[in-house]
Design an enzyme around this catalytic site. Structure first.
Site, short mmCIF file in Angstrom:
data_model
loop_
_atom_site.label_atom_id
_atom_site.label_comp_id
_atom_site.label_asym_id
_atom_site.label_seq_id
_atom_site.Cartn_x
_atom_site.Cartn_y
_atom_site.Cartn_z
NE ARG A 560 -3.78 -0.04 0.41
CZ ARG A 560 -5.01 -0.02 -0.14
NH1 ARG A 560 -5.51 -1.11 -0.70
NH2 ARG A 560 -5.71 1.08 -0.15
CB VAL A 561 1.32 4.09 -2.14
CG1 VAL A 561 2.27 3.19 -2.93
CG2 VAL A 561 0.00 4.25 -2.90
CG ASP A 562 -3.64 3.60 1.02
OD1 ASP A 562 -2.99 2.63 1.48
OD2 ASP A 562 -4.76 3.47 0.50
CG ASP A 563 -1.54 7.12 5.98
OD1 ASP A 563 -0.34 6.80 5.95
OD2 ASP A 563 -1.96 8.27 5.88
CB VAL A 564 -4.30 0.78 4.07
CG1 VAL A 564 -4.87 -0.61 4.32
CG2 VAL A 564 -5.43 1.78 3.80
#
Ligand code: 6R9
Length: 694
Positions: A560-564
């Protein structure tokens, strides 16, 4: 780490021959040389010769048709199913570009069908009613049962009739909170039969998480079970449901009816709280109902179900799926990616509380009339040989699990595996997170005796079905790569500015057109749908994952590149864990980041700043309290692996927490902290580094 490439000099490749300018020219085929064979696993010849797709050439031909002539390709796929009303062409219509108007996706316009009819009735009518649908294996060895398609049909009809009798109908939301017993897929199918929209909540989420999902979807009916046994533990599910209903009531939402399956091998009836004016035992409800129930024909684009999933911001989103496109997508991927043939015994270890249990337990396999194992328990109970014991017991031929389970079993050694024959296996699959090549090799060599191809399937709750995956008769495998797109999927690798990158490249993964099973909206919140998936990169569906395409066109998901956080294959939003921690009165601020974890893939690492009156480090008991708070707010799956007391957090002058720096501190990558001079107070980094592990 994903690369197994032996260097460009070992790899030959060819572009597609039909046109250098083809939109798919990134897809190149590896021509293995002798030196490279160790890293490339070609399809086993005996499997390939009998497979649905027998060569890379055939895959490429079919793929090209799926993109260039979707009417013909998907029309042909869809003809395997019953449609009460046919679709009109073009078979797909869509807008992915928010600048041109609302994002919308339509497949099989004008068609009407029913998921339950296609999963169950179609097989009974074709004379396969006596075929086993579910081979249920309970948590404890020796507890098991089997159910045919005809028996499933009867149960589904009785339940659907009962649901109608309590006022549930088309478009109504039904929350399902159950363990992995046959009643769980039966409840889903009963909803599908009458057009009710199911929302399955994993029976490991807390009462608070369950209630927020019930509130969001205004559920009138909850279908649950008295309890569940997982390994040595017993969970009183009905009690959790009662707590969730009380939380809903406090917010003004009244859940009218609760249907309770009496799961006697888990709990006695007398241990289950029961409110006679609201609660009904499953058996009492179904017994008087007729065993036949007409199906309701529904428009292809009406909602089939919603499933809540975590994202980078806010509360979990209700991902909403379609009927026609979802059916064709989940059915076709099941057939081709697992190379399913009648006679196979299939086992997916996922719970129906996750998308994998929707598409590859309840729907995809049943659309294909498959016989499958349903397992209530856990891989390590009573010992780490349980999975292979079950494989031998039922002669499982297709086995699908998550890398975290493989790593957990790998850590227990080969002995528990070798005790069992596993000769029935012909294909292995993985899903949920990138599989590291070490685990891949163990799965291949020890579990599959180097005989079975491994299909590494990349997809998401949002994609509904596999989007990147090998075809076992066609694709030469590289350990750790989900290889190539499934039919109809057009992946692109984008740079940070949204430019499509050509050839070997690293960037983010996006898709430039819809495939049949893509989600249709965030239920009740189209704006959030467009903001989350279509705003950052205009004109594309953005997956949230990083990706590398190698010199042979193979795709490697980098996470993931997001806050997941991907914790044991479960998606956990860092913001959700932070909000849970902050509910504790001692906590002033919290920042949660992923940290590499040997078994879980990623662990949950929480930096916690305490209210002024607390000294550092505080009493050990506070750590336990915070962990308990997260468990009761979200559920045990979100339990932090580390809590790091942080008198201060690294922030920019504008007050933004620098998570990039926290990730490096958590992962002990001090040398890669980068520039800390823009921090409001650079000394907090020193303090955190010196207190890691305290
Ligand atoms: C099906 C499912 C989706 C996220 C996804 C990605 C990760 C799933 C993967 C994989 C690498 C694979 N993911 N499969 N990463 N290789 N084969 O897991 O859905 O729970 O929504 O999670 O899981 O990061 O974005 P979901």
């Amino acid at each position: 780490r994903c690369s197994v490439s032996t260097g460009p000099c070992f790899w030959g490749y060819r572009f597609w021959t039909h046109s250098q300018a083809s939109p798919h020219r990134w897809m190149r085929q590896a021509l293995p040389t002798a030196a490279a064979v160790a890293d490339l696993f070609p399809p086993p010849p005996d499997l390939a010769s009998k497979a649905h797709v027998t060569s890379q050439d055939e895959y490429e031909r079919m793929y090209r048709q799926s993109i260039e002539d979707p009417d013909a390709f998907w029309g042909d796929q869809a003809s395997s199913y019953h449609w009460e009303t046919p679709w009109s062409t073009p078979i797909v219509d869509y807008n992915f570009d928010v600048r041109k108007g609302p994002v919308q996706i339509t497949w099989f316009p004008g068609a009407r069908t029913n998921l339950c009819y296609n999963a169950v009735d179609r097989h009974v009518l074709a004379g396969d009613g006596d075929k086993v649908a579910f081979l249920w294996e309970g948590n404890d060895p020796g507890v098991s049962s089997a159910m045919t398609y005809r028996q499933v049909q009867e149960q589904v009809c009785r339940l659907a009739n009962w649901m109608k009798s309590v006022g549930v109908g088309k478009g109504d939301d039904v929350t399902i909170y159950m363990p992995m017993t046959p009643e769980l897929p039966i409840a889903m199918l009963a909803c599908a039969r009458i057009g009710a929209v199911h929302s399955v909540v994993f029976a490991g989420f807390s009462a608070a998480s369950l209630s927020s999902r019930m509130l969001d979807s205004s559920a009138k009916l909850v279908v649950t079970s008295s309890g569940v046994r997982r390994g040595p533990k017993v969970l009183n599910l009905k009690q959790i449901v009662d707590e969730a209903i009380a939380l809903c009531a406090a917010k003004g939402h009244d859940v009218g009816t609760v249907l309770v399956e009496d799961h006697q091998t888990a709990l006695n009836r007398s241990d289950v709280p029961f409110t006679p004016s609201r609660d009904v035992w499953w058996h009492d409800a179904l017994a008087p109902q007729p065993a036949e129930c007409p199906v309701l024909w529904l428009d292809s684009e009406e909602p089939s179900f919603k499933l809540y999933t975590s994202g980078s911001t806010g509360t979990p989103k209700a991902v909403q799926h379609s009927i026609g496109g979802y059916m064709v997508g989940s059915g076709a991927t099941f057939k081709y990616v697992f190379d399913y043939r009648p006679g196979d015994v299939y086992w997916c270890t996922a719970d129906c509380g996750w998308i994998t249990g929707h598409s590859y337990v309840t729907y995809g396999p049943m659309f294909n009339g498959a016989t499958q194992v349903l397992f209530e328990g856990v891989p390590t109970y009573p010992d780490a040989g349980r999975m292979w014991e079950i494989v031998d017991k039922y002669n499982v031929s297709l086995f699908y699990t998550a890398p975290t389970a493989i790593r957990a079993l790998m850590a227990k050694g080969d002995e528990q595996v070798k005790k069992y024959s596993r000769q029935s296996l012909r294909l292995l699959g993985t899903v949920g997170e990138p599989i590291n090549p070490e685990a891949w090799r163990w799965y291949h060599e020890v579990i599959g005796d180097s005989r079975c191809p491994i299909v590494d399937t990349y997809w998401q709750t949002e994609t509904g079905a596999h989007v990147l995956a090998p075809l076992p008769g066609a694709t030469a495998l590289k350990p750790g790569s989900a290889t190539f797109p499934f039919f109809g999927v057009q992946p692109v690798v984008l740079d940070d500015n949204g430019n499509e990158l050509e050839g070997p490249a690293t960037g983010v993964l996006a898709m430039k057109a819809p495939w049949p099973s893509i989600m249709r909206t965030v239920s009740g919140n189209q704006q959030r749908f467009e903001e989350t998936y279509f705003s950052l990169f205009k004109g594309y569906y953005f997956s949230g994952d990083g990706c590398r395409r190698d010199e042979d066109g193979y795709m490697w998901i980098t996470g993931r590149v997001d806050d997941v956080i991907n914790n044991s294959g479960h998606r956990i939003g860092t913001a959700e864990v932070e909000s849970a921690l902050i509910t504790h009165p001692a906590v002033a601020e919290a920042a949660v980041v992923p940290v590499p974890h040997d078994i879980k893939g990623q662990g949950i690492y929480a930096f916690v700043t305490l209210m002024q009156e607390h000294a550092y480090p505080p009493e050990e008991a506070l750590k336990k309290e915070l962990i308990a708070t997260v468990r009761s707010t979200i559920g045990p799956i979100a339990t932090p692996d580390n809590i790091h007391w942080a008198p201060g957090l690294p922030k920019t002058r504008s007050g933004k927490i620098m998570r990039r720096i926290l990730r490096k501190i958590a992962s002990l990558e001090e040398s890669q902290l980068g520039d800390v001079s823009t921090l409001a107070d650079p000394s907090v980094v020193e303090t955190l580094l010196s207190t890691r592990g305290v």
